[in-house]
Design an enzyme around this catalytic site. Structure first.
Site, PDB file in Angstrom:
ATOM      1  N   LYS A  10       0.511  -1.353   0.033  1.00  0.00           N
ATOM      2  CA  LYS A  10       0.516   0.147   0.000  1.00  0.00           C
ATOM      3  C   LYS A  10       0.810   1.369  -0.024  1.00  0.00           C
ATOM      4  O   LYS A  10       2.189   1.251  -0.106  1.00  0.00           O
ATOM      5  CB  LYS A  10      -1.071  -0.064   1.100  1.00  0.00           C
ATOM      6  CG  LYS A  10      -2.121  -1.006   1.546  1.00  0.00           C
ATOM      7  CD  LYS A  10      -2.612  -1.173   2.333  1.00  0.00           C
ATOM      8  CE  LYS A  10      -3.823  -2.286   2.147  1.00  0.00           C
ATOM      9  NZ  LYS A  10      -4.987  -1.875   4.528  1.00  0.00           N
ATOM     10  N   TYR A  50     -11.856  -2.827  -4.115  1.00  0.00           N
ATOM     11  CA  TYR A  50     -12.598  -2.693  -2.976  1.00  0.00           C
ATOM     12  C   TYR A  50     -14.348  -3.036  -2.724  1.00  0.00           C
ATOM     13  O   TYR A  50     -15.069  -2.148  -2.913  1.00  0.00           O
ATOM     14  CB  TYR A  50     -12.386  -1.768  -1.765  1.00  0.00           C
ATOM     15  CG  TYR A  50     -11.329  -2.326  -0.507  1.00  0.00           C
ATOM     16  CD1 TYR A  50     -10.856  -3.157  -0.034  1.00  0.00           C
ATOM     17  CD2 TYR A  50     -10.001  -1.227  -1.137  1.00  0.00           C
ATOM     18  CE1 TYR A  50      -9.114  -3.206   0.647  1.00  0.00           C
ATOM     19  CE2 TYR A  50      -8.970  -1.452  -0.623  1.00  0.00           C
ATOM     20  CZ  TYR A  50      -8.281  -2.414   0.786  1.00  0.00           C
ATOM     21  OH  TYR A  50      -7.024  -2.516   0.651  1.00  0.00           O
ATOM     22  N   ARG A 114      -1.279 -14.616   3.667  1.00  0.00           N
ATOM     23  CA  ARG A 114      -1.970 -13.839   4.807  1.00  0.00           C
ATOM     24  C   ARG A 114      -1.499 -13.775   6.563  1.00  0.00           C
ATOM     25  O   ARG A 114      -1.399 -12.752   7.067  1.00  0.00           O
ATOM     26  CB  ARG A 114      -3.741 -14.631   5.487  1.00  0.00           C
ATOM     27  CG  ARG A 114      -4.268 -14.032   3.477  1.00  0.00           C
ATOM     28  CD  ARG A 114      -4.785 -12.229   3.697  1.00  0.00           C
ATOM     29  NE  ARG A 114      -5.766 -12.210   5.104  1.00  0.00           N
ATOM     30  CZ  ARG A 114      -6.652 -11.177   5.379  1.00  0.00           C
ATOM     31  NH1 ARG A 114      -6.441 -10.372   3.678  1.00  0.00           N
ATOM     32  NH2 ARG A 114      -7.125 -10.688   6.407  1.00  0.00           N
ATOM     33  N   THR A 120      -5.158  -7.352  11.104  1.00  0.00           N
ATOM     34  CA  THR A 120      -5.189  -6.673   9.806  1.00  0.00           C
ATOM     35  C   THR A 120      -4.753  -5.306  10.920  1.00  0.00           C
ATOM     36  O   THR A 120      -4.439  -3.840  10.175  1.00  0.00           O
ATOM     37  CB  THR A 120      -6.786  -6.182   9.714  1.00  0.00           C
ATOM     38  OG1 THR A 120      -7.486  -7.126   9.160  1.00  0.00           O
ATOM     39  CG2 THR A 120      -7.301  -5.531   9.615  1.00  0.00           C
ATOM     40  N   ARG A 131       2.918  -7.031   9.448  1.00  0.00           N
ATOM     41  CA  ARG A 131       1.833  -5.545   9.575  1.00  0.00           C
ATOM     42  C   ARG A 131       2.592  -5.842  11.434  1.00  0.00           C
ATOM     43  O   ARG A 131       2.703  -4.290  11.754  1.00  0.00           O
ATOM     44  CB  ARG A 131       0.861  -5.960   9.413  1.00  0.00           C
ATOM     45  CG  ARG A 131       0.071  -5.680   8.378  1.00  0.00           C
ATOM     46  CD  ARG A 131      -1.439  -6.746   8.497  1.00  0.00           C
ATOM     47  NE  ARG A 131      -1.808  -5.905   6.884  1.00  0.00           N
ATOM     48  CZ  ARG A 131      -2.806  -5.944   6.389  1.00  0.00           C
ATOM     49  NH1 ARG A 131      -3.753  -7.056   7.810  1.00  0.00           N
ATOM     50  NH2 ARG A 131      -3.853  -6.185   5.437  1.00  0.00           N
ATOM     51  N   ASN A 151      -2.078   0.369   7.456  1.00  0.00           N
ATOM     52  CA  ASN A 151      -1.103  -1.399   7.612  1.00  0.00           C
ATOM     53  C   ASN A 151      -0.441  -1.737   6.551  1.00  0.00           C
ATOM     54  O   ASN A 151       0.548  -2.949   6.151  1.00  0.00           O
ATOM     55  CB  ASN A 151      -1.938  -2.708   8.340  1.00  0.00           C
ATOM     56  CG  ASN A 151      -3.114  -3.013   7.271  1.00  0.00           C
ATOM     57  OD1 ASN A 151      -3.311  -1.932   5.888  1.00  0.00           O
ATOM     58  ND2 ASN A 151      -4.452  -3.091   7.332  1.00  0.00           N
ATOM     59  N   HIS A 154      -1.979  -4.968   1.498  1.00  0.00           N
ATOM     60  CA  HIS A 154      -3.607  -6.010   1.531  1.00  0.00           C
ATOM     61  C   HIS A 154      -2.905  -7.396   0.418  1.00  0.00           C
ATOM     62  O   HIS A 154      -1.887  -7.042  -0.280  1.00  0.00           O
ATOM     63  CB  HIS A 154      -3.921  -5.532   0.269  1.00  0.00           C
ATOM     64  CG  HIS A 154      -5.199  -5.596  -0.239  1.00  0.00           C
ATOM     65  ND1 HIS A 154      -6.317  -5.897  -0.233  1.00  0.00           N
ATOM     66  CD2 HIS A 154      -5.269  -6.901  -1.019  1.00  0.00           C
ATOM     67  CE1 HIS A 154      -6.625  -7.249  -0.132  1.00  0.00           C
ATOM     68  NE2 HIS A 154      -6.218  -7.334  -1.151  1.00  0.00           N
ATOM     69  N   GLU A 165      -9.458  -9.871  -7.580  1.00  0.00           N
ATOM     70  CA  GLU A 165      -7.997  -9.026  -8.064  1.00  0.00           C
ATOM     71  C   GLU A 165      -7.072  -9.368  -8.610  1.00  0.00           C
ATOM     72  O   GLU A 165      -6.616  -8.670  -9.400  1.00  0.00           O
ATOM     73  CB  GLU A 165      -7.648  -9.143  -6.316  1.00  0.00           C
ATOM     74  CG  GLU A 165      -8.541  -8.703  -5.268  1.00  0.00           C
ATOM     75  CD  GLU A 165      -8.732  -8.644  -4.169  1.00  0.00           C
ATOM     76  OE1 GLU A 165      -7.077  -9.283  -3.871  1.00  0.00           O
ATOM     77  OE2 GLU A 165      -9.350  -8.488  -3.228  1.00  0.00           O
TER      78      GLU A 165
END
Ligand code: IDP
Ligand code: MG
Length: 189
Positions: A10, A50, A114, A120, A131, A151, A154, A165
C-alpha cells in the site's frame, strides 16, 4: 495445492521504502512472484478492488465492531454502514500514492501470504509478520483520526478475492510462467 494470490504494498509501505523487504519475505518463504508492477491507482480501480457489496462491507464492519466491543465502544450503526464508510476511506488511502501490485504463486499461497501479512490491525499482529514488525497502527488510532488503518500491505482473503483481484490488476500477458531454481527441491525431491 498450487494456487495464485494477489498482494499489494500500500502507499504507506511504498513511501516507507519497505517494498524490497516485503518482497523478500515472500520470496524467502519459497513463494514465487509471477507478476509485479508499481501503479498509481485511480478511484475506479480501487472501487472495484474494495467491492461495494453487502458481503464485503458486512465482514469489514463486523471486524470493526469486534474491535469496538473489546474497547467498550458502543454504536447504533450496522456493520454494513461501518463497512461502507471504511470503503470510502480506503479509496483516498489507496489512491494517495503509488502501490506495488503482485501476483504470487505457490502451495497454499492464499492462506500462507495472509499468515506472512498478519492481523488487520498491526497493533494486534504477531511479531514476525509484516504488519506486526513494521507498524503499530490500530483500530483505536484509525477511529480517533477518522482514517483507515495504515497496515502496509493488502493480501487477498480467499480464493474468490484472489481471482477477482488478479484479473482486476493484471492483464493475462502480464502474468509470467517460469520455474524457480529451487522449485524441485521445495516440491519434488
Ligand atoms: P484485511 O486488509 O486484513 O483483509 P479488511 O477487513 O479486508 O482487512 O479491511 C480492509 C482494509 O480496511 C484494512 O486493511 C484496513 O486498512 C482498513 N480497515 C478495516 N477496518 C477498519 C477500521 O475499523 N478502521 C479503519 N480502517 C479499517
Ligand atoms: Mg480483506
Amino acid at each position: 495445492m498450487i494456487e495464485k494470490t494477489f498482494m499489494m504494498v500500500k502507499p504507506d509501505g511504498v513511501k516507507r521504502a519497505l517494498t524490497g523487504t516485503i518482497i523478500q519475505r515472500v520470496e524467502q518463504r519459497g513463494l514465487k512472484i509471477i507478476a509485479l508492477k508499481m501503479i498509481l491507482a485511480d478511484k475506479e480501480l480501487v472501487g472495484k478492488h474494495y467491492v461495494d457489496d453487502a458481503e464485503w462491507c458486512d465482514s469489514v464492519g463486523k471486524k470493526t465492531m469486534d474491535s469496538w466491543a473489546k474497547r467498550g465502544v458502543k454504536s447504533d450503526e450496522t456493520p454494513i454502514e461501518i463497512g461502507k464508510r471504511i470503503r470510502q476511506w480506503l479509496m483516498d488511502y489507496i489512491t494517495s500514492g503509488p502501490v506495488v501490485a503482485m501476483v504470487i504463486e505457490g502451495h497454499d499461497t492464499i492462506k500462507q501470504i495472509r499468515k506472512l501479512v498478519g492481523d488487520t490491525s498491526p497493533h494486534s499482529a504477531a511479531p514476525g509478520t509484516i504488519r506486526g514488525d513494521f507498524s503499530i497502527d490500530s483500530y483505536a488510532v484509525g477511529d480517533q483520526l477518522n482514517r483507515p488503518i495504515k497496515n502496509l500491505v493488502h493480501a487477498s482473503g480467499n480464493k474468490k478475492e484472489a481471482q477477482n483481484e488478479i484479473s482486476l490488476w493484471f492483464n493475462k500477458d502480464e502474468v509470467q510462467d517460469y520455474k524457480r531454481i529451487d522449485e524441485d527441491l521445495i516440491y519434488r525431491t
